[in-house]
Write an enzyme that holds these catalytic residues in place. Structure first.
Site, PDB file in Angstrom:
ATOM      1  N   ALA A  86       0.844  -1.157  -0.037  1.00 47.01           N
ATOM      2  CA  ALA A  86      -0.105  -0.059   0.043  1.00 47.01           C
ATOM      3  C   ALA A  86       0.808   1.287   0.121  1.00 47.01           C
ATOM      4  O   ALA A  86       2.089   1.234   0.068  1.00 47.01           O
ATOM      5  CB  ALA A  86      -0.836   0.082   1.164  1.00 47.01           C
ATOM      6  N   HIS A  87       0.306   2.441  -0.103  1.00 48.60           N
ATOM      7  CA  HIS A  87       0.836   3.862  -0.055  1.00 48.60           C
ATOM      8  C   HIS A  87       1.781   3.932   0.992  1.00 48.60           C
ATOM      9  O   HIS A  87       1.546   3.436   2.220  1.00 48.60           O
ATOM     10  CB  HIS A  87       0.040   4.932  -0.657  1.00 48.60           C
ATOM     11  N   ASN A  88       2.894   4.657   0.566  1.00 48.37           N
ATOM     12  CA  ASN A  88       3.857   5.044   1.616  1.00 48.37           C
ATOM     13  C   ASN A  88       4.328   3.951   2.607  1.00 48.37           C
ATOM     14  O   ASN A  88       5.195   4.065   3.640  1.00 48.37           O
ATOM     15  CB  ASN A  88       3.397   6.117   2.457  1.00 48.37           C
TER      16      ASN A  88
END
Length: 344
Positions: free
Chosen positions: A236-238
């Site tokens: 997922a993001h980051n």
């Protein structure tokens, strides 16, 4: 085809038997035939040493005496097998140039020694370094960078603003740089939050088929050098994954998780967002990581497989654990009070 003595020199081992023996491919101990080379890294397969028809076997000192054919003796047979597999069957070269059906934006930069296969798309501002192979049906998005000698096997989607280092191997169906799951509650609905970060992937990274890596919300999602990702992993993001970490298939990593270097994560693991995992942590398959892990070591969760009848009985008891713990504390408190009374 290489001689056994040549392989010994390449792999840092020594020959037992005929060093002029020629081998042409790898095979299992059980199914090998003349011209094949096999290996023994798991003691459970040692029984096949006596009957193998391989021309040579890669073994450690422990099993050299039991080998009835030519042997290549090394400290770590599995590592030697991996290196030999690369030597005997390297990635096929793609050559150079662009297939006539490829779509190459005039403002992109494709090195003369890169190769773009049929029906691939290279968008505005994308840059492909020397030796890059972009396989059939791949998309390299706007302003993305692909480093030297990296391979996109087929149908890989690299979205805009993604940076991939050198010697990456990215397998079919991978999507890198799709939007992260960023939403804000807006009354009874949801407001999509634009994902403004990118994805940065280091050198020597391998990404398995149908794995997805989301772009960051503001900062980048980061995959450091030497990371190995299996098939169907969700990053997922980051998220940040430290150098030389290996993650098995169907693992899900939620947003902003931080995974250290040299970790191994088994298949089907779930990792909660905003958690931190230290370097050299090893998590067994199907575990659930709900809290940060600050110390190196091996970690597990979940319950092992057992007959359904037993599992149902234990699950029913599991639901009463809190009640049982409270009752136990009351009993312990009562016993302590009685002991104090007796001592008086």
């Amino acid at each position: 085809m290489p001689r056994l003595s040549e392989l010994a020199q390449h792999l840092g081992g020594r020959v037992q038997g005929d060093g002029d023996c020629i081998v042409n491919k790898l095979a299992t101990l059980e199914n090998a035939g003349p011209g094949d080379i096999s290996f023994l890294s798991n003691k459970r397969y040692a029984r096949y040493l006596a009957t193998t028809r391989a021309s040579a076997v890669i073994v450690s000192d422990e099993h050299a005496a039991a080998c009835t054919v030519n042997a290549l003796i090394v400290p770590d047979p599995y590592l030697a097998y991996a290196r030999l597999a690369v030597l005997l069957q390297p990635l096929p070269p793609g050559g150079a140039g662009c297939h006539p059906s490829a779509v190459i934006h005039p403002e992109s930069e494709v090195h003369p020694q890169a190769f773009v296969a049929a029906h691939a798309v290279i968008e505005d501002g994308a840059r492909l370094a020397a030796g890059v192979l972009v396989g059939p049906g791949c998309i390299v998005g706007r302003d993305s960078r692909i480093g030297q000698d990296s391979v996109l096997v087929a149908r890989v989607t690299v979205c805009h603003g993604v940076s991939i280092g050198r010697r990456a191997v990215i397998h079919p169906g991978v999507v890198i740089g799709s939007d992260g799951f960023g939403l804000a509650k807006d009354g009874e609905g949801w407001l999509k939050i634009p994902q403004l970060g990118g994805v940065v992937i280091g050198d020597d990274v391998e990404i398995g088929a149908n794995t997805t890596i989301d772009r960051g919300a503001l900062d980048d999602t980061v995959i450091e050098d030497g990371v190995k990702l299996d098939n169907q992993i969700q990053v997922a993001h980051n998220v940040k994954i430290g150098a030389h970490t290996a993650i098995a298939g169907c693992t899900g990593i939620a947003g902003s998780a931080r995974i250290g270097a040299r970790c191994t994560i088994g298949g089907g693991v779930g990792i909660v967002g905003h958690t931190e995992i230290a370097d050299d942590v090893h998590i067994t398959g199907m575990s659930f990581v709900a809290h940060s892990i600050h110390q190196a070591g091996v970690y597990s969760s979940g319950t092992p497989l057992e007959p359904t009848r037993t599992w149902r009985r234990n699950y029913a008891r599991f639901r009463h654990l809190d009640e049982m713990a409270r009752r136990l504390r009351r009993v312990e408190f009562t016993l302590k009070q009685e002991k104090k009374t007796e001592e008086k």
